[in-house]
Design an enzyme around this catalytic site. Structure first.
Site, PDB file in Angstrom:
ATOM      1  N   ASP A 177       0.669  -1.449  -0.136  1.00 51.78           N
ATOM      2  CA  ASP A 177      -0.292  -0.277   0.091  1.00 51.78           C
ATOM      3  C   ASP A 177       1.153   1.439   0.022  1.00 51.78           C
ATOM      4  OD1 ASP A 177      -2.461   1.081   0.207  1.00 51.78           O
ATOM      5  OD2 ASP A 177      -1.715   1.703   2.232  1.00 51.78           O
ATOM      6  N   LEU A 178       0.156   2.136  -0.239  1.00 48.98           N
ATOM      7  CA  LEU A 178       1.134   3.434  -0.310  1.00 48.98           C
ATOM      8  C   LEU A 178       0.992   4.651   0.966  1.00 48.98           C
ATOM      9  CD1 LEU A 178       3.241   5.026  -1.921  1.00 48.98           C
ATOM     10  CD2 LEU A 178       1.579   6.260  -3.020  1.00 48.98           C
ATOM     11  N   ASP A 179       0.048   5.236   1.800  1.00 42.79           N
ATOM     12  CA  ASP A 179       0.252   5.846   2.546  1.00 42.79           C
ATOM     13  C   ASP A 179       0.064   5.369   3.633  1.00 42.79           C
ATOM     14  OD1 ASP A 179      -1.035   7.918   3.212  1.00 42.79           O
ATOM     15  OD2 ASP A 179      -2.771   7.615   3.579  1.00 42.79           O
TER      16      ASP A 179
ATOM     17  N   THR B   4       1.033  10.170   3.523  1.00 41.68           N
ATOM     18  CA  THR B   4       0.706  11.256   3.159  1.00 41.68           C
ATOM     19  C   THR B   4      -0.663  11.763   3.993  1.00 41.68           C
ATOM     20  OG1 THR B   4      -0.066   9.821   1.587  1.00 41.68           O
ATOM     21  CG2 THR B   4       2.007  11.147   1.081  1.00 41.68           C
TER      22      THR B   4
ATOM     23  N   LYS C 204      -8.754   7.209   6.166  1.00 42.25           N
ATOM     24  CA  LYS C 204      -7.543   6.032   5.504  1.00 42.25           C
ATOM     25  C   LYS C 204      -7.907   4.855   4.782  1.00 42.25           C
ATOM     26  CE  LYS C 204      -3.744   7.482   9.014  1.00 42.25           C
ATOM     27  NZ  LYS C 204      -3.124   6.276  10.062  1.00 42.25           N
TER      28      LYS C 204
ATOM     29  N   SER D   9      -2.725   0.921  -4.396  1.00 43.98           N
ATOM     30  CA  SER D   9      -2.909   1.577  -3.142  1.00 43.98           C
ATOM     31  C   SER D   9      -4.471   2.762  -4.107  1.00 43.98           C
ATOM     32  CB  SER D   9      -1.858   2.759  -3.804  1.00 43.98           C
ATOM     33  OG  SER D   9      -2.601   4.269  -3.383  1.00 43.98           O
ATOM     34  N   ALA D  10      -5.173   3.318  -3.562  1.00 45.65           N
ATOM     35  CA  ALA D  10      -5.931   3.562  -3.777  1.00 45.65           C
ATOM     36  C   ALA D  10      -5.993   4.957  -4.152  1.00 45.65           C
ATOM     37  CB  ALA D  10      -7.185   3.608  -2.338  1.00 45.65           C
TER      38      ALA D  10
ATOM     39  N   LYS E  70     -11.256  -0.833  -2.035  1.00 39.03           N
ATOM     40  CA  LYS E  70     -10.965  -1.826  -0.685  1.00 39.03           C
ATOM     41  C   LYS E  70     -11.512  -1.567   0.326  1.00 39.03           C
ATOM     42  CE  LYS E  70      -6.052  -0.583  -0.990  1.00 39.03           C
ATOM     43  NZ  LYS E  70      -4.822  -0.236  -0.173  1.00 39.03           N
TER      44      LYS E  70
ATOM     45  N   GLU F 163       0.113  -3.089   4.429  1.00 37.81           N
ATOM     46  CA  GLU F 163      -0.928  -2.532   4.702  1.00 37.81           C
ATOM     47  C   GLU F 163      -1.324  -1.766   6.054  1.00 37.81           C
ATOM     48  OE1 GLU F 163      -4.004  -1.084   3.722  1.00 37.81           O
ATOM     49  OE2 GLU F 163      -4.009  -1.515   1.572  1.00 37.81           O
ATOM     50  N   ASP F 164      -2.256  -0.404   5.884  1.00 42.36           N
ATOM     51  CA  ASP F 164      -2.126   0.377   7.223  1.00 42.36           C
ATOM     52  C   ASP F 164      -3.473   0.572   7.545  1.00 42.36           C
ATOM     53  OD1 ASP F 164      -2.354   1.994   4.986  1.00 42.36           O
ATOM     54  OD2 ASP F 164      -1.792   3.586   7.022  1.00 42.36           O
TER      55      ASP F 164
HETATM   56  P1  B16 Z   1      -6.346  10.351  -3.480  1.00 41.75           P
HETATM   57  P2  B16 Z   1      -3.454   4.373   0.129  1.00 41.75           P
HETATM   58  C1  B16 Z   1      -5.517   6.306   0.013  1.00 41.75           C
HETATM   59  O1  B16 Z   1      -4.171   6.017  -0.105  1.00 41.75           O
HETATM   60  C2  B16 Z   1      -5.090   7.039   0.933  1.00 41.75           C
HETATM   61  O2  B16 Z   1      -5.213   6.348   2.690  1.00 41.75           O
HETATM   62  C3  B16 Z   1      -6.943   7.747   1.503  1.00 41.75           C
HETATM   63  O3  B16 Z   1      -6.834   8.249   2.203  1.00 41.75           O
HETATM   64  C4  B16 Z   1      -7.067   9.317   0.204  1.00 41.75           C
HETATM   65  O4  B16 Z   1      -8.751   9.080  -0.104  1.00 41.75           O
HETATM   66  C5  B16 Z   1      -6.866   7.602  -0.806  1.00 41.75           C
HETATM   67  O5  B16 Z   1      -5.899   7.293  -1.315  1.00 41.75           O
HETATM   68  C6  B16 Z   1      -7.336   8.033  -2.364  1.00 41.75           C
HETATM   69  O6  B16 Z   1      -6.145   9.035  -2.747  1.00 41.75           O
HETATM   70  O7  B16 Z   1      -7.630  11.550  -3.878  1.00 41.75           O
HETATM   71  O8  B16 Z   1      -4.717  10.631  -3.881  1.00 41.75           O
HETATM   72  O9  B16 Z   1      -6.684   9.212  -5.071  1.00 41.75           O
HETATM   73  O10 B16 Z   1      -4.031   4.052   1.539  1.00 41.75           O
HETATM   74  O11 B16 Z   1      -4.679   3.296  -0.838  1.00 41.75           O
HETATM   75  O12 B16 Z   1      -2.250   4.191  -0.963  1.00 41.75           O
HETATM   76 MG    MG Z   2      -2.935   2.976   3.266  1.00 41.62          MG
END
Ligand code: B16
Ligand code: MG
Length: 223
Positions: free
Chosen positions: A9-11, A17, A45, A114-115, A145, A169-170
């Protein structure tokens, strides 16, 4: 040779972030007269941008037209992008490079799941873009997810079976997605929050070389 797929996962796993999402969502919410706390940010998150805005409007009891909704999402993202514009590799979370290097030298599959629709931009900013064999992000999936789609696409692109993949994953939704994909789930964060994960570590400094070797060499059922 054993080859496994390691999906990150990224964030909250590679970089933090969430603090930038918080600043951008808070400004947007406050401009709409809605309070927005760090506790509420926690609940966003791993949640997609659309779902995050829906939740914030819901918390504030505010309704907007479809057109305004799109404008608000765009505004939040422009703000968010201005924060991530100054990111450098100094923001990579502790010992992530150590684990990535172990996997690289072990010739393992490395993917991002990542999302975020900004994942590629962020990986370039922190100079990790080239490290990943494949990147699956919010621009590639139709189901968020806890649906396993993001991780199943990553496994397919790595040309590995889901049961030969390991997810870091977090978020609770992310752990549920990994479990639903029949992958080994590794939570990064609090044990009490991520209790559904197969393993939980506070951060990558707790992940030893021997544990990585164990993941690479053992069968799913025997770890
Ligand atoms: P964006 P992850 C997610 O990243 C974030 O945890 C979540 O807070 C955010 O709304 C989502 O990405 C969408 O991000 O607005 O940049 O498309 O944890 O799946 O890496
Ligand atoms: Mg995350």
């Amino acid at each position: 040779m054993n080859k496994k797929g390691f999906i990150f996962d990224l964030d909250g796993v590679i970089v933090d972030t969430a603090k930038y999402h918080f600043l951008a969502w808070k400004k947007l919410a406050n401009d709409l007269g809605i309070d927005f706390t760090e506790h509420q940010n926690e609940q966003l998150k791993g949640v997609s941008r659309v779902k995050s805005l829906e939740k914030i409007l819901d918390w504030g009891g505010v309704s907007v037209s479809e057109e305004e909704f799109l404008q608000l999402m765009d505004k939040k993202n422009r703000d968010y992008l201005s924060y991530i514009d100054t990111m450098t590799e100094d923001e990579i979370l502790v010992d992530v490079p150590k684990v990535l290097n172990l996997l690289k030298s072990g010739d393992q599959g490395i993917a991002l799941g990542s999302a975020s629709k900004n994942a590629r931009t962020i990986l370039k900013k922190v100079h990790l873009f080239e490290t990943f064999h494949t990147i699956v992000d919010g621009t590639n999936v139709t189901k968020a997810k806890p649906d396993p789609e993001v991780f199943l696409i990553a496994a397919k692109q790595l040309d590995l079976e889901p049961e030969h993949c390991i997810v870091f994953e977090d978020s609770i939704a992310g752990i549920q997605a990994a479990n639903a994909a029949n992958m080994i789930s590794i939570g990064i964060g609090e044990e009490s929050v991520l209790s559904e994960a197969d393993f939980v570590f506070k951060d990558f400094s707790e992940i030893s070389e021997s544990f990585v070797a164990q993941l690479i060499n053992k069968q799913h059922s025997t770890i």
